[in-house]
Scaffold this active site. Structure first.
Site, PDB file in Angstrom:
ATOM      1  N   HIS A 200       0.816  -1.108   0.044  1.00  0.00           N
ATOM      2  CA  HIS A 200       0.081   0.183  -0.043  1.00  0.00           C
ATOM      3  C   HIS A 200       0.799   1.387  -0.032  1.00  0.00           C
ATOM      4  O   HIS A 200       2.200   1.150  -0.024  1.00  0.00           O
ATOM      5  CB  HIS A 200      -0.910  -0.043   1.517  1.00  0.00           C
ATOM      6  CG  HIS A 200      -2.021  -0.943   1.108  1.00  0.00           C
ATOM      7  ND1 HIS A 200      -3.451  -0.631   0.873  1.00  0.00           N
ATOM      8  CD2 HIS A 200      -1.917  -2.207   1.246  1.00  0.00           C
ATOM      9  CE1 HIS A 200      -4.003  -1.800   0.817  1.00  0.00           C
ATOM     10  NE2 HIS A 200      -3.217  -2.839   1.279  1.00  0.00           N
ATOM     11  N   GLU A 291       3.251  -0.489   4.080  1.00  0.00           N
ATOM     12  CA  GLU A 291       3.006   0.798   3.478  1.00  0.00           C
ATOM     13  C   GLU A 291       3.992   1.349   3.226  1.00  0.00           C
ATOM     14  O   GLU A 291       5.017   1.474   4.101  1.00  0.00           O
ATOM     15  CB  GLU A 291       2.442   1.625   4.811  1.00  0.00           C
ATOM     16  CG  GLU A 291       1.143   1.084   5.173  1.00  0.00           C
ATOM     17  CD  GLU A 291      -0.186   1.595   4.423  1.00  0.00           C
ATOM     18  OE1 GLU A 291       0.123   2.433   3.507  1.00  0.00           O
ATOM     19  OE2 GLU A 291      -1.353   1.037   4.643  1.00  0.00           O
TER      20      GLU A 291
END
EC number: 3.4.17.12
Length: 453
Positions: A200, A291
């Site tokens: 992500h 992330e």
């Protein structure tokens, strides 16, 4: 000089042989690759490296775009006993783009270094690596004005957030399952995935399960931990510690600080219907969320630095699929037993982990001494002690086959339903109560960070 199909006059032989030695795939550029360019690259790799790759689509998006998966491995087209399955998935949110490009460069790096780099060659020999660069191609194509924080392409074409679209083990998630989600759920049933990560953007941290929680998993303490919390923390640290910016924990100045670049998902903010919890509970696959960028859709010129910062982490994380112990469960006649529960004492899963159709099991464990409990309906539990050595074996978990002292034929052994119902399994746990719902503080944190994951 003549060949079967004709002659070449005045050939410059040094240049002729140089062309033969050039890489089969032109160097992948550091630009954003839209669906057409991504497909062309994947198909070229699959054609030119057909002995170690297999390209297939697991389904289609709402608008009919293929959800491509490229498998890299010595046996790319089918599962082999003893070879664990690993996967990377990116671009669940169409406006979070770094992971998509990193996975294309990872593919390029793997196939071009096979036979040249011993580490990569051993990894390909010992692992089936499934790579899905884009789970939400419609969302990616919908982004017309890239933004660091939010773009219209975050959701799929039907405006559903795919990372809130899976069944949830803690509360009912009565949303319409999207084609992309259903395709992934079906895919998880076809392979024995052991380890995974989904990529992500919008923060810089390695987040591990659970993303949702109840009192029984520690929610009252603003965290939600799995029975395998030691392994998950190790996995998250494995990735973050090799990324020079992620391990700082405070690189995104306007975001939360994460010590050593690691967080428990629920501690960050509660999330319902996430993919990593679904993988762990219903697919027997350990998954973390990576992330990778403070900005969701950074400028193209920054892509080389993202690759340089993540390459070592991406490779090292794949190697962790060989943690712990693996093997097959047999009856006394040597027949493999499918659907047999194989769990470690004191870390039972709410949906018990079972052997696959080949009687195989894979348990990710850190070095130490463990008791494995093998359970077949109608039989007494079979206990086996294993010691995972401090130094892992060469690209292989400890191999431990288990022979059960059964009399009679395999078909006489009752087999219970191997799958758990896709309902909130934790809702009936002894410690569950209405008080385990997120507090007002956690609710506000959720609102503040809703666009990060």
């Amino acid at each position: 000089m003549c060949f079967k199909n004709g002659c070449f006059q005045n050939m410059n032989f040094p240049y002729f042989w140089l062309e033969l030695l050039l890489p089969l795939v032109a160097a992948l550029d550091f630009n954003y690759h839209h669906q057409e360019g991504m497909e062309a690259f994947l198909k070229t790799v699959a054609q030119n490296y057909s002995s170690i790759t297999h390209l297939h689509s697991i389904g289609k998006s709402v608008k009919g775009r293929n959800l491509w998966v490229l498998v890299v491995g010595r046996f790319p087209k089918e599962h082999r006993i003893g070879i664990p399955e690993f996967k990377y998935v990116a671009n669940m949110h169409g406006d979070e783009t770094v992971g998509r490009e990193l996975l294309l460069h990872l593919i390029d790096y793997l196939v071009t270094n096979d036979g040249k780099d011993p580490e990569i060659t051993n990894l390909i020999n010992s692992t089936r690596i499934h790579i899905m660069p884009s789970m939400n191609p419609d969302g990616f194509e919908a982004v017309k004005k890239p933004d660091c924080y939010y773009s219209i392409g975050r959701e799929n074409y039907n405006r559903y957030d795919l990372n809130r679209n899976f069944p949830d083990a803690f509360e009912y998630n009565n949303v319409s399952r999207q084609p992309e989600t259903l395709a992934v759920m079906k895919w998880l049933k076809t392979e024995t995935f052991v380890l995974s990560a989904n990529l992500h953007g919008g923060a810089l941290v390695a987040s591990y399960p659970f993303d949702n929680g109840v009192q029984a998993t520690g929610a009252l303490s603003s965290r939600s931990l799995t029975p395998d919390d030691d392994v998950f923390q190790y996995l998250a640290h494995t990735y973050a510690s090799r990324n020079p910016n992620m391990k700082k924990g405070d690189e995104c100045k306007n975001k939360m600080n994460f010590p050593n670049g690691v967080t428990n998902g629920y501690s960050w903010y509660p999330l319902q219907g996430g993919m990593q919890d679904y993988n762990y509970i219903w697919a027997q696959c350990f998954e973390i969320t990576l992330e990778l960028s403070c900005c969701k859709y950074p400028r193209e010129e920054k892509l080389p630095s993202f690759w340089n910062n993540n390459k070592a982490s991406l490779i090292e994380y794949i190697k962790q699929v060989h943690l712990g112990v693996k093997g097959q469960v047999f009856d006394q006649n040597g027949n493999p037993l499918p659907n047999v529960i194989v769990e470690v004492q004191d870390r039972k899963h709410i949906c018990p982990y079972r052997t696959n159709k080949y009687g195989e099991y894979y348990l990710l464990l850190l070095p130490g001494s463990y008791i494995i409990n093998v359970t077949v309906p109608g039989r007494d539990p079979h206990l086996t002690k294993v010691i995972i050595p401090e130094k892992s074996q060469n690209f292989s978990a400890l191999k431990k086959d288990i022979l059960l002292p059964f009399q009679g034929q395999l078909d006489s052994i009752p087999v219970s339903n191997p799958s758990c119902p896709m309902i909130p399994l934790y809702i009936n746990s002894p410690s569950h109560s209405p008080a385990t719902k997120p507090s007002l503080f956690l609710f506000l944190v959720t609102l503040l960070h809703i666009f990060f994951k």
